[in-house]
Scaffold this motif. Structure first.
Motif: not given
Length: 526
Positions: A178-181, A191-194, A200-209, A257-265
């Motif tokens: 169920t990992l989404d990011g 950072e969204l998980y595929s 490649d991971s998709t980056i979504v910016k956040l607002d102040d809230d 993160g996950s080193a095996l799938v290079n997510f968050g490294v």
């Protein structure tokens, strides 16, 4: 280089060790970092060893066969304007001594934790060494792509078991299937998980809230909303981010993160490079400090490795440069022997490949081709005033075997193999006091297995090993020694320097000896 140039060069160095319990993913994350540095094109894992695609840092044949790391290896590459020196340490607890010495040669440590298992015994031991040295520790909670423990529980355990404050730099959005990011607190983005690992991971910016910008699917995601609640809790009740505490090792930034799938490294590594320290001063035995930008070159040997290149049967002394600038062909003084040596054949490392190095500065790890001049812990320096850095930790063996050559016609290769492998420091060599039989001591059983394997494969010498079991080693002053003190319960032997010691069968035998010879002084270490 002048002092200003030296300071500039020193500031680009980042020298760290990766520590973990076996199978937490230490070697896999090392490979991902090498991928970022352009050193490897694809990252293999030790679990894929049937394909022959071994970890770059596991160069020894026995490591490739068993899928474990039993030696420290050094990898150097450039990334993000920094010169990176990674020391990949043995994961197996039987080789803790090698890891402890390696930790004396780094400026920070990356602690890899399996998110399904949390803090394991080896992790705790290695952390305590880092804490004792006061070096910054950066934590990577690995294997996020698998089901694991609740993130808040992992943070609580980290703080309670290791006694360190933690600051989560990011937070998981789901886990396993169920990992989404990850919610990146530091960069204020998601950072969204595929689950398709070729994307490649998709980056979504956040607002102040903390609401996602231009990502309606994420805004409606229940897991994301739960993660936002966790972030609010961390912001209100968690530890504040404190760069000064990171520098002293009192607060560890935590990354999921996950080193095996290079997510968050990459997110982790970029932040690490920003907050990890450049080379710092090193203490001497006299209690002084040597600054990295000092005019004089100095360094110490923290590891010796034989046969990194089986074709040449070479021997390399690993040196941490502590100050000044190394230049090819320079003359240095060896503190222990008071001899002068010329350093003309020096290498830098990329796991199993090496290149000649012309210059190096504080923080760099260089390899000296050694014909028997160096020992672990040796200090080398230029100039007239002697320099001796703090002694490296040594551990008294607890397991012992009697060793002999199976083929008496191969005594020459047998003696050469023992001599070279003992100098690496993983096993200790003793001889029985009267018969001069060889006895090996080690902290763990795996060290004997590695020794036996390497004797056969690197020196073509099969050996017999007779287990003597657990023993308690105690040294005795030669002036107090009477050979009649020896018995079947306390074997009298000599160490490599010729110092006498007893190997006691157990605590009862030790107490019995002390009662019988109350005036005799016994010591656990020399």
């Amino acid at each position: 280089m002048n002092t200003q140039q030296l300071k500039k060069e020193d500031s680009t160095r980042r020298t760290f060790a990766i520590i973990s319990h076996p199978d937490a993913g230490k070697t896999t994350i090392t490979e991902q970092l090498l991928l970022f540095g352009g050193v490897v094109r694809t990252a293999g894992t030790v679990k894929g060893r049937k394909t022959g695609n071994f970890a770059k840092s596991d160069w020894m044949e026995i490591e490739q066969k068993r899928g474990i790391s039993v030696t420290s290896s050094v990898m150097q590459f450039d990334y993000g304007g920094k010169r990176i020196n990674i020391l990949d340490t043995p994961g197996h607890e039987d080789f803790s001594e090698d890891t402890y010495r390696t930790l004396m040669a780094v400026d920070s440590a990356v602690m890899v934790i399996d998110s399904a298992k949390g803090i394991e015994p080896q992790t705790k031991k290695l952390f305590q060494i880092c804490k004792m040295r006061g070096i910054p520790i950066f934590t990577f909670m690995n294997k996020l792509d698998r089901d694991g423990r609740d993130p808040m529980d992992l943070i609580d355990e980290l703080e309670s078991v290791l006694g360190v404050q933690a600051y989560p730099m990011n937070w998981p959005i789901g886990m396993g299937k169920t990992l989404d990011g990850i919610f990146d607190r530091y960069n204020h983005q998601v950072e969204l998980y595929s689950h398709e690992h070729d994307q490649d991971s998709t980056i979504v910016k956040l607002d102040d809230d903390n609401n996602p910008i231009d990502a309606p699917d994420l805004a409606e995601n229940d897991q994301f909303q739960a993660t936002k609640d966790s972030i609010d809790l961390l912001d209100m009740a968690g530890n504040p981010f404190d760069e000064a505490k990171i520098a002293t090792g009192d607060l560890t930034p935590v990354f999921f993160g996950s080193a095996l799938v290079n997510f968050g490294v990459k997110t982790f590594f970029d932040a690490y490079l920003k907050y990890a320290p450049a080379p710092s001063a090193h203490k001497t035995e006299e209690g002084n400090v040597v600054e990295p930008d000092a005019d004089r070159f100095s360094g110490f040997v923290f590891k010796i490795q034989a046969n990194m290149n089986p074709n040449h049967r070479d021997r390399i002394a690993f040196v941490r440069v502590c100050s000044g600038e190394f230049e090819k062909g320079m003359d240095v003084n060896l503190f222990r022997t008071k001899k002068k040596l010329r350093l003309s054949n020096v290498t830098e490392f990329m796991a199993n490949t090496r290149e000649n190095v012309k210059t190096a500065v504080a923080g760099d790890i260089i390899g000296l081709y050694d014909t028997g001049n160096f020992q672990i812990g040796d200090t080398i320096y230029t100039g007239k005033a002697p320099v001796e850095f703090e002694k490296l930790p040594q551990f008294t063996p607890e397991l012992f075997v009697r060793v002999s050559a199976k083929n008496v016609m191969k005594q020459k290769s047998f003696h050469k193999g023992i001599d070279q492998l003992v100098q690496e420091g993983a096993i200790q060599l003793y001889t029985s006091y009267t018969t001069n039989d060889y006895i090996l001591g080690a902290v763990g059983q795996l060290q004997f297995e590695v020794f036996q394997f390497r004797m056969q494969n690197e020196y073509n010498s099969e050996v017999n090993m007779e287990s003597l079991g657990h023993k308690i080693a105690r040294w005795i002053d030669p002036d107090q020694l009477d050979e009649k003190m020896s018995s079947s319960r306390n074997l009298l032997v000599k160490d490599r320097a010729g110092n006498p010691l007893f190997l006691f069968e157990n605590e009862f035998a030790l107490r019995w000896f002390k009662d019988k010879y109350p005036d005799v002084q016994l010591t656990a270490k020399l």
